[in-house]
Design an enzyme around this catalytic site. Structure first.
Site, PDB file in Angstrom:
ATOM      1  N   GLY A  96      21.964 -25.324  49.223  1.00 33.08           N
ATOM      2  CA  GLY A  96      22.833 -26.496  49.106  1.00 33.08           C
ATOM      3  C   GLY A  96      23.098 -26.874  47.665  1.00 33.08           C
TER       4      GLY A  96
ATOM      5  N   VAL B 285      21.308 -28.442  45.654  1.00 32.51           N
ATOM      6  CA  VAL B 285      20.159 -28.243  44.767  1.00 32.51           C
ATOM      7  C   VAL B 285      19.755 -26.768  44.727  1.00 32.51           C
ATOM      8  CG1 VAL B 285      17.692 -28.738  44.492  1.00 32.51           C
ATOM      9  CG2 VAL B 285      19.288 -30.578  44.942  1.00 32.51           C
ATOM     10  N   GLY B 286      19.526 -26.176  45.912  1.00 34.47           N
ATOM     11  CA  GLY B 286      19.052 -24.787  45.967  1.00 34.47           C
ATOM     12  C   GLY B 286      19.968 -23.829  45.230  1.00 34.47           C
TER      13      GLY B 286
ATOM     14  N   ARG C 153      27.936 -21.107  54.750  1.00 30.88           N
ATOM     15  CA  ARG C 153      27.528 -21.453  53.376  1.00 30.88           C
ATOM     16  C   ARG C 153      27.169 -20.197  52.580  1.00 30.88           C
ATOM     17  NH1 ARG C 153      24.399 -27.099  51.876  1.00 30.88           N
ATOM     18  NH2 ARG C 153      26.333 -28.029  51.209  1.00 30.88           N
TER      19      ARG C 153
ATOM     20  N   PHE D  52      14.502 -46.508  40.231  1.00 28.23           N
ATOM     21  CA  PHE D  52      14.749 -47.163  38.940  1.00 28.23           C
ATOM     22  C   PHE D  52      16.217 -47.015  38.525  1.00 28.23           C
ATOM     23  CE2 PHE D  52      10.702 -48.141  36.425  1.00 28.23           C
ATOM     24  CZ  PHE D  52       9.913 -48.260  37.560  1.00 28.23           C
ATOM     25  N   LEU D  53      16.751 -45.796  38.706  1.00 29.41           N
ATOM     26  CA  LEU D  53      18.141 -45.556  38.301  1.00 29.41           C
ATOM     27  C   LEU D  53      19.090 -46.429  39.121  1.00 29.41           C
ATOM     28  CD1 LEU D  53      18.052 -41.659  37.932  1.00 29.41           C
ATOM     29  CD2 LEU D  53      18.457 -43.303  36.087  1.00 29.41           C
TER      30      LEU D  53
ATOM     31  N   CYS E 282      21.513 -39.276  47.434  1.00 35.50           N
ATOM     32  CA  CYS E 282      20.111 -39.514  47.064  1.00 35.50           C
ATOM     33  C   CYS E 282      19.680 -40.969  46.995  1.00 35.50           C
ATOM     34  CB  CYS E 282      19.812 -38.847  45.729  1.00 35.50           C
ATOM     35  SG  CYS E 282      19.903 -37.062  45.828  1.00 35.50           S
TER      36      CYS E 282
ATOM     37  N   ARG F 180      36.130 -48.672  38.842  1.00 35.17           N
ATOM     38  CA  ARG F 180      35.319 -47.870  37.911  1.00 35.17           C
ATOM     39  C   ARG F 180      35.564 -48.222  36.453  1.00 35.17           C
ATOM     40  NH1 ARG F 180      31.193 -44.991  40.389  1.00 35.17           N
ATOM     41  NH2 ARG F 180      31.881 -44.391  42.439  1.00 35.17           N
TER      42      ARG F 180
HETATM   43  P1  NAD Z   1      22.205 -29.779  51.253  1.00 40.86           P
HETATM   44  O1  NAD Z   1      22.440 -30.390  52.582  1.00 40.86           O
HETATM   45  O2  NAD Z   1      23.374 -29.533  50.344  1.00 40.86           O
HETATM   46  O3  NAD Z   1      21.493 -28.353  51.445  1.00 40.86           O
HETATM   47  C1  NAD Z   1      20.416 -28.128  52.291  1.00 40.86           C
HETATM   48  C2  NAD Z   1      20.578 -26.761  52.930  1.00 40.86           C
HETATM   49  O4  NAD Z   1      19.397 -26.447  53.647  1.00 40.86           O
HETATM   50  C3  NAD Z   1      21.722 -26.670  53.949  1.00 40.86           C
HETATM   51  O5  NAD Z   1      22.643 -25.673  53.536  1.00 40.86           O
HETATM   52  C4  NAD Z   1      21.029 -26.322  55.267  1.00 40.86           C
HETATM   53  O6  NAD Z   1      21.789 -25.436  56.077  1.00 40.86           O
HETATM   54  C5  NAD Z   1      19.768 -25.652  54.773  1.00 40.86           C
HETATM   55  N1  NAD Z   1      18.674 -25.638  55.749  1.00 40.86           N
HETATM   56  C6  NAD Z   1      18.184 -26.663  56.492  1.00 40.86           C
HETATM   57  N2  NAD Z   1      17.143 -26.253  57.247  1.00 40.86           N
HETATM   58  C7  NAD Z   1      16.962 -24.936  56.979  1.00 40.86           C
HETATM   59  C8  NAD Z   1      16.033 -23.959  57.433  1.00 40.86           C
HETATM   60  N3  NAD Z   1      15.064 -24.281  58.300  1.00 40.86           N
HETATM   61  N4  NAD Z   1      16.146 -22.698  56.959  1.00 40.86           N
HETATM   62  C9  NAD Z   1      17.106 -22.382  56.083  1.00 40.86           C
HETATM   63  N5  NAD Z   1      18.007 -23.262  55.596  1.00 40.86           N
HETATM   64  C10 NAD Z   1      17.941 -24.532  56.028  1.00 40.86           C
HETATM   65  O7  NAD Z   1      21.121 -30.663  50.528  1.00 40.86           O
HETATM   66  P2  NAD Z   1      20.924 -30.876  48.944  1.00 40.86           P
HETATM   67  O8  NAD Z   1      21.867 -31.898  48.434  1.00 40.86           O
HETATM   68  O9  NAD Z   1      20.849 -29.547  48.277  1.00 40.86           O
HETATM   69  O10 NAD Z   1      19.473 -31.543  48.937  1.00 40.86           O
HETATM   70  C11 NAD Z   1      18.321 -30.811  49.243  1.00 40.86           C
HETATM   71  C12 NAD Z   1      17.110 -31.647  48.880  1.00 40.86           C
HETATM   72  O11 NAD Z   1      17.098 -31.899  47.468  1.00 40.86           O
HETATM   73  C13 NAD Z   1      17.070 -33.026  49.539  1.00 40.86           C
HETATM   74  O12 NAD Z   1      15.734 -33.353  49.827  1.00 40.86           O
HETATM   75  C14 NAD Z   1      17.605 -33.950  48.459  1.00 40.86           C
HETATM   76  O13 NAD Z   1      17.105 -35.262  48.588  1.00 40.86           O
HETATM   77  C15 NAD Z   1      17.056 -33.303  47.206  1.00 40.86           C
HETATM   78  N6  NAD Z   1      17.856 -33.562  45.987  1.00 40.86           N
HETATM   79  C16 NAD Z   1      19.211 -33.557  46.030  1.00 40.86           C
HETATM   80  C17 NAD Z   1      19.951 -33.759  44.852  1.00 40.86           C
HETATM   81  C18 NAD Z   1      21.460 -33.749  44.856  1.00 40.86           C
HETATM   82  O14 NAD Z   1      22.039 -34.082  43.838  1.00 40.86           O
HETATM   83  N7  NAD Z   1      22.120 -33.372  45.929  1.00 40.86           N
HETATM   84  C19 NAD Z   1      19.279 -33.940  43.647  1.00 40.86           C
HETATM   85  C20 NAD Z   1      17.885 -33.923  43.641  1.00 40.86           C
HETATM   86  C21 NAD Z   1      17.181 -33.726  44.819  1.00 40.86           C
HETATM   87  C1  UDX Z   2      21.094 -38.957  41.198  1.00 40.80           C
HETATM   88  C2  UDX Z   2      20.122 -38.953  40.003  1.00 40.80           C
HETATM   89  O1  UDX Z   2      20.844 -39.326  38.829  1.00 40.80           O
HETATM   90  C3  UDX Z   2      19.502 -37.582  39.838  1.00 40.80           C
HETATM   91  O2  UDX Z   2      18.534 -37.614  38.790  1.00 40.80           O
HETATM   92  C4  UDX Z   2      18.827 -37.187  41.136  1.00 40.80           C
HETATM   93  O3  UDX Z   2      18.273 -35.897  41.024  1.00 40.80           O
HETATM   94  C5  UDX Z   2      19.816 -37.234  42.286  1.00 40.80           C
HETATM   95  O4  UDX Z   2      20.408 -38.536  42.370  1.00 40.80           O
HETATM   96  P1  UDX Z   2      23.574 -38.141  41.596  1.00 40.80           P
HETATM   97  O5  UDX Z   2      23.492 -39.000  42.805  1.00 40.80           O
HETATM   98  O6  UDX Z   2      24.037 -36.745  41.739  1.00 40.80           O
HETATM   99  O7  UDX Z   2      22.146 -38.064  40.882  1.00 40.80           O
HETATM  100  O8  UDX Z   2      24.546 -38.834  40.525  1.00 40.80           O
HETATM  101  P2  UDX Z   2      24.371 -40.079  39.521  1.00 40.80           P
HETATM  102  O9  UDX Z   2      25.010 -39.709  38.255  1.00 40.80           O
HETATM  103  O10 UDX Z   2      23.001 -40.581  39.456  1.00 40.80           O
HETATM  104  O11 UDX Z   2      25.302 -41.190  40.206  1.00 40.80           O
HETATM  105  C6  UDX Z   2      24.956 -41.818  41.420  1.00 40.80           C
HETATM  106  C7  UDX Z   2      25.944 -42.919  41.718  1.00 40.80           C
HETATM  107  O12 UDX Z   2      25.797 -44.004  40.808  1.00 40.80           O
HETATM  108  C8  UDX Z   2      27.414 -42.493  41.608  1.00 40.80           C
HETATM  109  O13 UDX Z   2      28.159 -43.065  42.648  1.00 40.80           O
HETATM  110  C9  UDX Z   2      27.831 -43.046  40.266  1.00 40.80           C
HETATM  111  O14 UDX Z   2      29.215 -43.274  40.171  1.00 40.80           O
HETATM  112  C10 UDX Z   2      27.054 -44.349  40.231  1.00 40.80           C
HETATM  113  N1  UDX Z   2      26.822 -44.882  38.877  1.00 40.80           N
HETATM  114  C11 UDX Z   2      26.118 -44.155  37.968  1.00 40.80           C
HETATM  115  C12 UDX Z   2      27.305 -46.150  38.539  1.00 40.80           C
HETATM  116  O15 UDX Z   2      27.950 -46.813  39.356  1.00 40.80           O
HETATM  117  N2  UDX Z   2      27.054 -46.633  37.285  1.00 40.80           N
HETATM  118  C13 UDX Z   2      26.354 -45.942  36.349  1.00 40.80           C
HETATM  119  O16 UDX Z   2      26.160 -46.455  35.246  1.00 40.80           O
HETATM  120  C14 UDX Z   2      25.864 -44.657  36.716  1.00 40.80           C
END
Ligand code: NAD
Ligand code: UDX
EC number: 1.1.1.22
Length: 480
Positions: free
Chosen positions: A10, A12-13, A38, A222-223, A272, A447
């Site tokens: 996804g 992150v991965g 995907r 915090f953020l 998140c 914004r």
């Molecule tokens: P995502 O939904 O984009 O991706 C997750 C993927 O995992 C999906 O493609 C899904 O099909 C797959 N999956 C689920 N179960 C599975 C299984 N059993 N085997 C194989 N594949 C499987 O999610 P994401 O945004 O990448 O987030 C993943 C994690 O990272 C979450 O816990 C999220 O909170 C955390 N995270 C996300 C962000 C971000 O910016 N999106 C940042 C930091 C941490």
């Molecule tokens: C957030 C964290 O920043 C990241 O460290 C964590 O790993 C995942 O969650 P993300 O959600 O991808 O990242 O984006 P971020 O830049 O944090 O923005 C989150 C939301 O806050 C957005 O809707 C952005 O527009 C809003 N935002 C951000 C504000 O409204 N004001 C700001 O000053 C900053």
């Protein structure tokens, strides 16, 4: 050659593993997922997510030491280090619904690892999970392990969407939590060596498992709290004639506070912040800390307030009704430089306007019509009252048009709502837009991206979050 497998391709991965493959040519990285579409997209020219710089990194390493596959079991079996980066959404049913993290995907991944493993492995929590998840995972793995040794590490990801590659290339810190045993410390060292290929040693922080798990939830809380704080002040600015940009600048100059993440907005979105705070709230409640839970809950309440305040401002300014009026929505993604719409404030704002029977014309450079229609037809999940799902008006989505151009979206509109800070919205030809709109023509800048004074000179009535109000807006008070 060390082999890494990441379960979950996804947001992150995918980027995280692509960067590991780029920075560590001596490591083979396989990213696996149960979603065939995907994985097919990761193997094509049209990657499943839009992220600046990502295409380039993937192209450099795919087929060399970076592979995307649906053969989950084989790659897990062959790996020395298994990252688990599956989704951990908020539970919508059952115990803890509306707050607790749904660990179904995590648990099934852990059981599969236990089933297919034939050699010792380091299992890394990359997903954001509740504190103590590692303990549960350890139990699943050791009870099914057939004598195999598993070490669990917590290595939460701090990347932000839209800047993921930049964040991964140069992280503020990498956090690795592990057991305080010799085997736990050895596992930490092995993961540290992976990151040490490009991250300076002083930026790699090691801790115990629970500190690492909790740090991720705390950092996001915090953020988000900073944004709710500045958004709360923005409401007071509008009431008093102060300017939130000036206030944020003055406050942020204090080096103890710092200038970043103080932009007032229509509200924070993304997959998140809300999910992780709710998770934190639930953990506090489970640990008998209702005061702490309520403190963090307020961050989300202010965010919800900010979105409804925005809708009320739009409706009240336009003579207290938007029924039948065309309103242009510029931006639908939760922030610029991503096509992700998870928890985007645009969903709540659009639904609010649709609730008042507006006709919406939506433009976002990265979000497809299908996605927007899906988001707006989905029932709203009320985190505070999870059993009462808000009914969705069946006619609502018919009032929505999605177009591929800002000029098209604004043609004949009564008002414009800017909901994502895409750079292109700063340099639109607003005179041309004004000329083709109904009068009076309104801009509601959620914004603070446009030059409000310039727009006023053209003839627009402009609302900017947290800025002194036009006389018009003062005469049409919005009640949240
Ligand atoms: P995502 O939904 O984009 O991706 C997750 C993927 O995992 C999906 O493609 C899904 O099909 C797959 N999956 C689920 N179960 C599975 C299984 N059993 N085997 C194989 N594949 C499987 O999610 P994401 O945004 O990448 O987030 C993943 C994690 O990272 C979450 O816990 C999220 O909170 C955390 N995270 C996300 C962000 C971000 O910016 N999106 C940042 C930091 C941490
Ligand atoms: C957030 C964290 O920043 C990241 O460290 C964590 O790993 C995942 O969650 P993300 O959600 O991808 O990242 O984006 P971020 O830049 O944090 O923005 C989150 C939301 O806050 C957005 O809707 C952005 O527009 C809003 N935002 C951000 C504000 O409204 N004001 C700001 O000053 C900053």
């Amino acid at each position: 050659m060390v082999k890494i497998c990441c379960i979950g391709a996804g947001y992150v991965g995918g980027p995280t593993m692509a960067v590991i493959a780029l920075k560590c040519p001596d490591i083979e990285v396989a990213v696996v997922d149960i979603s065939v579409s995907r994985i097919n997209a990761w193997n094509s020219d049209q990657l499943p997510i839009y992220e600046p710089g990502l295409d380039d990194v993937v192209k450099q390493r795919r087929g060399k030491n970076l592979f995307f596959s649906t053969d989950v079991e084989r790659h897990v079996m062959e790996a020395d280090i298994v990252f688990v980066s599956v989704n951990t959404p908020t539970k919508t049913q059952g115990l803890g619904a509306g707050k607790a993290a749904d660990l179904t995907y995590w648990e099934s991944a852990a059981r599969m690892i236990a089933d297919v493993s034939k050699s010792d492995k380091i299992v890394v929590e990359k997903s954001t999970v509740p504190v103590k998840t590692a303990e549960a995972i350890e139990k699943i793995l050791t009870h099914n392990s057939k004598g195999i040794n598993f070490q669990i590490l917590s290595n939460p990801e701090f990347l932000a969407e839209g800047t993921a590659i930049e964040d991964l290339f140069s992280p503020d810190r990498v956090l690795i939590g592990g057991r305080e045993t010799p085997a736990g410390q050895k596992a930490i060292q092995a993961l540290k060596e992976v990151y040490a290929h490009w991250v300076p040693e002083e930026r790699i922080i090691c801790s115990n498992l629970w500190s690492a798990e909790l740090s991720k939830l705390a950092a996001n809380a915090f953020l988000a709290q900073r944004i709710s704080s500045v958004n709360a002040i923005s409401a007071l600015c509008e009431a008093t004639g102060a300017n939130v940009t000036e206030v944020a600048h003055a406050v942020g100059k204090d080096t103890r506070i710092g200038p970043k993440f103080l932009n007032a907005s229509v509200g924070f979105g993304g997959s998140c912040f809300q999910k992780d705070i709710l998770n934190l709230v639930y953990i506090c409640e489970c640990n008998g800390l209702p005061e702490v839970a309520n403190y963090w809950k307020q961050v989300i309440k202010i965010n919800d307030y900010q979105k409804s305040r925005f809708v009320n401002r739009v409706v009240s300014s336009m003579f207290n009704t938007v029924s039948g009026k065309k309103v242009a929505i510029l931006g639908f993604a939760f922030k610029k430089d991503t096509g992700d719409t998870r928890e985007t404030p645009a969903i709540d704002v659009c639904k609010g306007l649709l609730g008042d029977k507006a006709r919406l014309s939506i433009y976002d450079p990265q979000v497809s019509e299908d996605q927007i229609q899906r988001d707006l037809s989905m029932k709203k999940f009320d985190w505070d009252h999870p059993i009462h799902l808000q009914p969705q008006s069946p006619t609502a989505v018919k009032q929505v048009g999605v177009v591929w151009d800002a000029y098209e979206a604004t043609k004949g509109a009564h008002g414009i709502c800017i909901l994502t800070e895409w750079d292109e919205f700063k340099s639109l030809d607003y005179k041309k837009i004004y000329d083709q709109m109904q009068k009076p023509a309104f801009v509601f800048d959620g914004r603070n991206v446009v030059d409000a004074e310039k727009l006023r000179q053209i003839g627009f009535i402009v609302y900017s979050i947290g800025k002194p109000l036009d006389e018009w807006l003062k005469d049409m008070p919005a009640v949240a």
